[in-house]
Design an enzyme around this catalytic site. Structure first.
Site, PDB file in Angstrom:
ATOM      1  CG  HIS A  82      26.842  53.101  68.214  1.00 30.11           C
ATOM      2  ND1 HIS A  82      26.403  54.388  68.413  1.00 30.11           N
ATOM      3  CD2 HIS A  82      28.136  53.205  67.808  1.00 30.11           C
ATOM      4  CE1 HIS A  82      27.386  55.238  68.141  1.00 30.11           C
ATOM      5  NE2 HIS A  82      28.453  54.548  67.774  1.00 30.11           N
ATOM      6  CG  ASN A 116      28.674  59.548  66.911  1.00 25.00           C
ATOM      7  OD1 ASN A 116      27.864  58.614  66.892  1.00 25.00           O
ATOM      8  ND2 ASN A 116      29.971  59.357  66.940  1.00 25.00           N
ATOM      9  CE1 TYR A 175      30.700  52.269  60.363  1.00 21.46           C
ATOM     10  CE2 TYR A 175      28.527  52.073  61.325  1.00 21.46           C
ATOM     11  CZ  TYR A 175      29.767  52.666  61.300  1.00 21.46           C
ATOM     12  OH  TYR A 175      30.081  53.640  62.193  1.00 21.46           O
TER      13      TYR A 175
HETATM   14 FE1  HDD Z   1      30.592  53.413  64.031  1.00 19.05          FE
HETATM   15  C1  HDD Z   1      27.916  51.429  64.707  1.00 19.05           C
HETATM   16  C2  HDD Z   1      28.654  56.202  64.403  1.00 19.05           C
HETATM   17  C3  HDD Z   1      33.383  55.398  63.705  1.00 19.05           C
HETATM   18  C4  HDD Z   1      32.398  50.710  63.196  1.00 19.05           C
HETATM   19  N1  HDD Z   1      28.662  53.750  64.490  1.00 19.05           N
HETATM   20  C5  HDD Z   1      27.710  52.800  64.722  1.00 19.05           C
HETATM   21  C6  HDD Z   1      26.454  53.428  64.971  1.00 19.05           C
HETATM   22  C7  HDD Z   1      26.660  54.782  64.895  1.00 19.05           C
HETATM   23  C8  HDD Z   1      28.048  54.975  64.581  1.00 19.05           C
HETATM   24  C9  HDD Z   1      25.631  55.865  65.095  1.00 19.05           C
HETATM   25  C10 HDD Z   1      25.147  52.718  65.298  1.00 19.05           C
HETATM   26  C11 HDD Z   1      24.333  52.473  64.078  1.00 19.05           C
HETATM   27  C12 HDD Z   1      23.011  51.844  64.460  1.00 19.05           C
HETATM   28  O1  HDD Z   1      22.200  52.520  65.102  1.00 19.05           O
HETATM   29  O2  HDD Z   1      22.831  50.670  64.122  1.00 19.05           O
HETATM   30  N2  HDD Z   1      30.961  55.399  64.129  1.00 19.05           N
HETATM   31  C13 HDD Z   1      30.009  56.379  64.179  1.00 19.05           C
HETATM   32  C14 HDD Z   1      30.638  57.660  63.960  1.00 19.05           C
HETATM   33  C15 HDD Z   1      31.967  57.441  63.773  1.00 19.05           C
HETATM   34  C16 HDD Z   1      32.162  56.014  63.863  1.00 19.05           C
HETATM   35  C17 HDD Z   1      29.897  58.990  63.905  1.00 19.05           C
HETATM   36  C18 HDD Z   1      33.066  58.401  63.486  1.00 19.05           C
HETATM   37  C19 HDD Z   1      32.922  59.523  62.868  1.00 19.05           C
HETATM   38  N3  HDD Z   1      32.536  53.110  63.568  1.00 19.05           N
HETATM   39  C20 HDD Z   1      33.526  54.063  63.453  1.00 19.05           C
HETATM   40  C21 HDD Z   1      34.758  53.442  62.981  1.00 19.05           C
HETATM   41  C22 HDD Z   1      34.466  52.106  62.806  1.00 19.05           C
HETATM   42  C23 HDD Z   1      33.078  51.929  63.198  1.00 19.05           C
HETATM   43  C24 HDD Z   1      36.053  54.164  62.713  1.00 19.05           C
HETATM   44  C25 HDD Z   1      35.342  50.977  62.341  1.00 19.05           C
HETATM   45  C26 HDD Z   1      36.400  51.104  61.624  1.00 19.05           C
HETATM   46  N4  HDD Z   1      30.239  51.407  64.043  1.00 19.05           N
HETATM   47  C27 HDD Z   1      31.126  50.489  63.608  1.00 19.05           C
HETATM   48  C28 HDD Z   1      30.555  49.080  63.575  1.00 19.05           C
HETATM   49  C29 HDD Z   1      29.095  49.323  64.058  1.00 19.05           C
HETATM   50  C30 HDD Z   1      29.063  50.815  64.319  1.00 19.05           C
HETATM   51  C31 HDD Z   1      31.384  48.073  64.312  1.00 19.05           C
HETATM   52  C32 HDD Z   1      28.584  48.450  65.191  1.00 19.05           C
HETATM   53  C33 HDD Z   1      27.233  47.964  64.766  1.00 19.05           C
HETATM   54  C34 HDD Z   1      27.090  48.390  63.408  1.00 19.05           C
HETATM   55  O3  HDD Z   1      28.209  49.059  63.012  1.00 19.05           O
HETATM   56  O4  HDD Z   1      26.136  48.184  62.689  1.00 19.05           O
HETATM   57  O5  HDD Z   1      30.588  48.594  62.281  1.00 19.05           O
END
Ligand code: HDD
Length: 752
Positions: free
Chosen positions: A128, A201, A415
């Site tokens: 993202h 999402n 996160y």
């Molecule tokens: Fe995630 C970012 C949505 C599964 C780990 N995720 C991130 C963002 C969104 C989502 C909208 C951007 C937030 C922003 O605008 O800063 N992610 C989802 C959805 C998931 C999902 C709807 C499943 C239902 N995500 C998911 C899993 C993991 C992560 C299973 C890890 C185990 N996601 C992350 C992250 C991020 C992220 C690596 C990257 C940047 C951040 O968090 O701040 O932690």
């Protein structure tokens, strides 16, 4: 130093900004001549739970907005200084020993400037990374106290400030907006009882069921590690290798390969919390819940050929669209709906509500509308707000709690953890965009970049020296729902998680014929990009389990025979409650049929009929569309009669994919000039091919013919998106065009 005239200028500029919360010039582009609202009267704060403002832009003056005021800096009327506040005499020349001599180490002004510059970049989000965001507010329709004690839902009309960030998943920070991908939909509610992040999402299901697989999923979809390609695209071997070996991805693949993966606008996407969460009321009773955001403008998408071309024409297409709409006072709005259900209901479903690859059909649990979100203010600074905002699924407030979804569990950790690297330490909650409205109080201390200055000698609990403060809130604070637990400690999955295909089939069978064709097209394109035929074949063998029709169409497009069905993990899944669900089609949310904020090109050249241009322009603006006068070159256009007018874009800088429809004005000389240009033919045929709405007035009918765009469908019926207006009948033809444009697109053209 500030001179009095500069101070006056600044005060005048601020007064003007307050009086016009949106950009009046931009508002004109959207046909909002009378849209400038009076200066805000009442302020809306978190302390006035039922506060209401008479215009949406007044709600700009929200609690979060004033909270951020302290962090805003404004250079107008100010002298240039170093970071130490020392006024800088010369910002053009470094300090030298003689004009042609060496630059001196002593030059602290040069060194400070360069050093800061050298450290401007921070790591981008691991997923993202590419995103766009805006401020706004959530307004509750009715109290939801029977189900939850969460602050935003406690009274009808209650306003909670929000900051919402939309994103693509796979691409890097500077990647194109119109890549085929899921869109992130993350909302930070600055509630009276702390921050609540709903990190969702635009698709209600996810690729995998357990966080254990997330790093693998992301490694597979990101550019391949040996050569760093492709950017912002899943159409490559490693993604489909992983996907075809992980049949749990199938349901989400169906959604991403559908037109949901290429939205027309971020203002036209749904949002979903995805997981099952809990609502908990003041009595401690819990219900399960799924969160749904529904866009007021309806759900609309691009077609693939258009999305690819937009990437070249304007890779900021979605970011620009969101920014400009808000600048113009054309505030995007979503309704929040809840699917509320009990544990007993959940037990009876044919699927497991803890499985993020499954949705709950609305036929089983209807969506109850509970409030609306309006985004009515652009950020002041992209980096400070959009880049530094840090969301986390674990940021909940009393009244919201979790289910045991194993994907959610991993997110709770990920996160916070990722922000520590990305934002450089544990104090990222103090960055203004992340700070809750009520300042936090606890005994956490120190760390990099600490901003707060906690007073006194007590930094522990229990204490007597600090009078026991800060004290625990007990039942008034967050209390985890006391869910009884049982079972052995083990690694594994519940049985229903192994049903990988029933809901993928439900989704496919719920689509219209044209949507099904686009899904097949999505798979065909992606799989055609693979270099390893075995992966292609494996994926199609999985699709056989979704729909034989789909597998056959995709296989034909790839030039392969339909392989044998992939063996299923669960041979006899529980029969589903429904086999089709109308809500799963994009067509279920057409919007109100209006054309507000749609972008229309009028092609013009010297010699066009000025009256037909003016009539079309006025009617389109009155209906709220943005009108662009596109000519062979910039500068004045001389119509056959009447005053010259200025072109707003050129055929070179404004290609057809950037517009929802095109108007070709009357006027023999102008039409002749346009007919000589290959760009005009390209414009018309692209608009036609992409299902856009076309209007030809009087003599310009010849342009349509020359471009080979037939006014009749293959079925022999008249094309509903092609309006041909006889000369002298401009006004009724423009009215028909506006009605046709309200359909957004005319996919029936694709049939032939
Ligand atoms: Fe995630 C970012 C949505 C599964 C780990 N995720 C991130 C963002 C969104 C989502 C909208 C951007 C937030 C922003 O605008 O800063 N992610 C989802 C959805 C998931 C999902 C709807 C499943 C239902 N995500 C998911 C899993 C993991 C992560 C299973 C890890 C185990 N996601 C992350 C992250 C991020 C992220 C690596 C990257 C940047 C951040 O968090 O701040 O932690």
């Amino acid at each position: 130093a500030k001179s009095p005239p500069q101070a006056e200028q600044r005060a005048a500029a601020q007064a003007l900004a307050a009086a016009m919360p949106h950009n009046a010039n931009k508002a004109l582009d959207f046909g909002r001549e009378n849209a400038v609202t009076p200066p805000p009267g009442a302020t809306v704060s978190s302390d006035s739970p039922t506060a209401s403002a008479s215009t949406l832009s007044e709600v700009n003056v929200s609690a979060k907005s004033s909270h951020l005021d302290g962090a805003r800096s404004d250079a107008s009327g100010q002298v240039l200084t170093t970071n130490q506040g020392v006024a800088i005499g010369d910002n053009q020349n470094s300090l030298k020993a003689g004009l042609r001599g060496p630059t001196l180490l002593e030059d602290f002004i040069l060194r400070e400037k360069i050093t800061h510059f050298d450290h401007e970049r921070i790591p981008e989000r691991i997923v993202h990374a590419r995103g766009s965001a805006a401020h706004g507010f959530f307004e509750a329709y009715e109290p939801m106290t029977a189900f939850t004690r969460a602050a935003p839902f406690q009274a009808a009309g209650k306003i909670t400030p929000v900051f919402t960030r939309f994103s693509t998943v796979a691409g890097e920070r500077g990647s194109t907006d119109t890549a085929r991908d899921i869109r992130g939909f993350a909302v930070k509610f600055y509630t009276d009882e702390g921050n609540w992040d709903l990190v969702g999402n635009n698709i209600p299901v996810f690729f995998i069921q357990d966080a254990m697989k997330f790093p693998d999923l992301v490694h597979a979809v990101k550019p391949e590690p040996h050569h760093g390609m492709p950017q912002a695209a899943s159409a490559h071997d490693t993604f489909w290798d992983f996907a075809s070996l992980s049949p749990e991805t199938t349901h989400t693949l169906m959604w991403v390969m559908s037109d949901r993966g290429i939205p027309r606008s971020l203002r036209m996407i749904q949002g979903f919390g995805v997981h099952t969460y809990r609502l908990v009321n003041a009595a401690g009773e819990s219900h399960f819940v799924k969160f749904h955001w529904t866009p007021k403008l309806g759900t609309h998408s691009l077609v693939w050929d258009e999305a690819v071309k937009i990437s070249g024409a304007d890779s900021d297409f979605h970011r620009r669209d969101l920014w400009e709409a808000i600048e113009a006072g054309e505030y995007p709005e979503w309704e929040l709906g809840l699917q509320i259900f009990t544990e007993a209901q959940a037990e009876a479903f044919s699927f497991d509500v803890l499985d993020a690859t499954k949705l709950i059909p609305e036929e089983l649990v209807p969506v109850t509308p509970v409030g609306r979100m309006v985004l009515n203010r652009n950020p002041d600074n992209f980096f400070a707000e959009t880049e530094q905002v840090a969301f986390c699924t674990a940021h909940v407030v009393p009244g919201i709690d979790f289910s045991n979804d194993p994907l959610l569990a991993g997110r709770m950790h990920s996160y916070i953890d990722t922000q520590i690297t990305r934002l450089g330490g544990a104090n990222f909650h103090e960055i203004p965009i992340n700070a809750p409205i009520k300042p936090p109080q606890n005994n956490q201390r120190d760390g990099l970049h600490r901003q707060a200055i906690p007073r006194g000698r007590v930094a522990y609990e229990p204490n007597s020296l600090g009078g026991g403060c800060p004290f625990q809130a007990g039942a008034a604070g967050f209390v985890s729902f006391p869910q009884p637990l049982e079972g052995d400690k083990l690694r594994g999955k519940p049985e229903k998680f192994a049903d990988h295909y029933t809901q993928a089939t439900l989704f496919y069978e719920s689509q219209t014929a044209i949507e099904k064709a686009h899904i097949a097209g999505g798979f065909r394109f992606e799989l055609s990009k693979l270099t390893v035929p075995a992966i292609r074949e494996r994926m199609v063998s999985s699709l056989v389990n979704v729909s034989e029709e789909l597998a056959a169409t995709v296989a034909a497009g790839l030039g392969i025979a339909v392989p044998k069905a992939m063996p299923k993990a669960l041979a006899h899944p529980t029969a589903p409650e429904v086999t089709t669900s109308a809500a799963l089609s994009l067509m279920a949310l057409p919007g109100d049929g209006g054309i507000r904020s749609r972008s229309v090109a009028i092609l013009v050249a010297d010699g066009v009929d000025g009256k037909s241009v003016a009539t079309a322009q006025a009617a389109l603006r009155a209906a709220g569309a943005q009108v662009h006068l596109i000519a062979p070159r910039l500068g004045p256009v001389n119509p056959a009669s009447g005053e010259p007018f200025d072109a707003t874009g050129t055929l070179e800088n404004s290609p057809p994919v950037l517009f929802d429809g095109v108007v070709l004005p009357d006027g023999a000389a102008g039409v002749k000039a346009l007919a000589a240009l290959i760009e005009v033919m390209d414009f018309i045929s692209n608009q036609h091919r992409h299902g856009k709405t076309l209007l030809a007035l009087g003599a310009s009918k010849a342009l349509i013919e020359q471009a080979g765009a037939s006014p009749t469908l293959a079925s022999g019926e008249a094309d509903p998106g092609m309006v041909i207006g006889a000369a002298a009948k401009t006004a009724p033809a423009v009215a028909d065009f506006i009605t046709a444009l309200g359909r957004h697109r005319h996919p029936e053209r694709e049939a032939g």
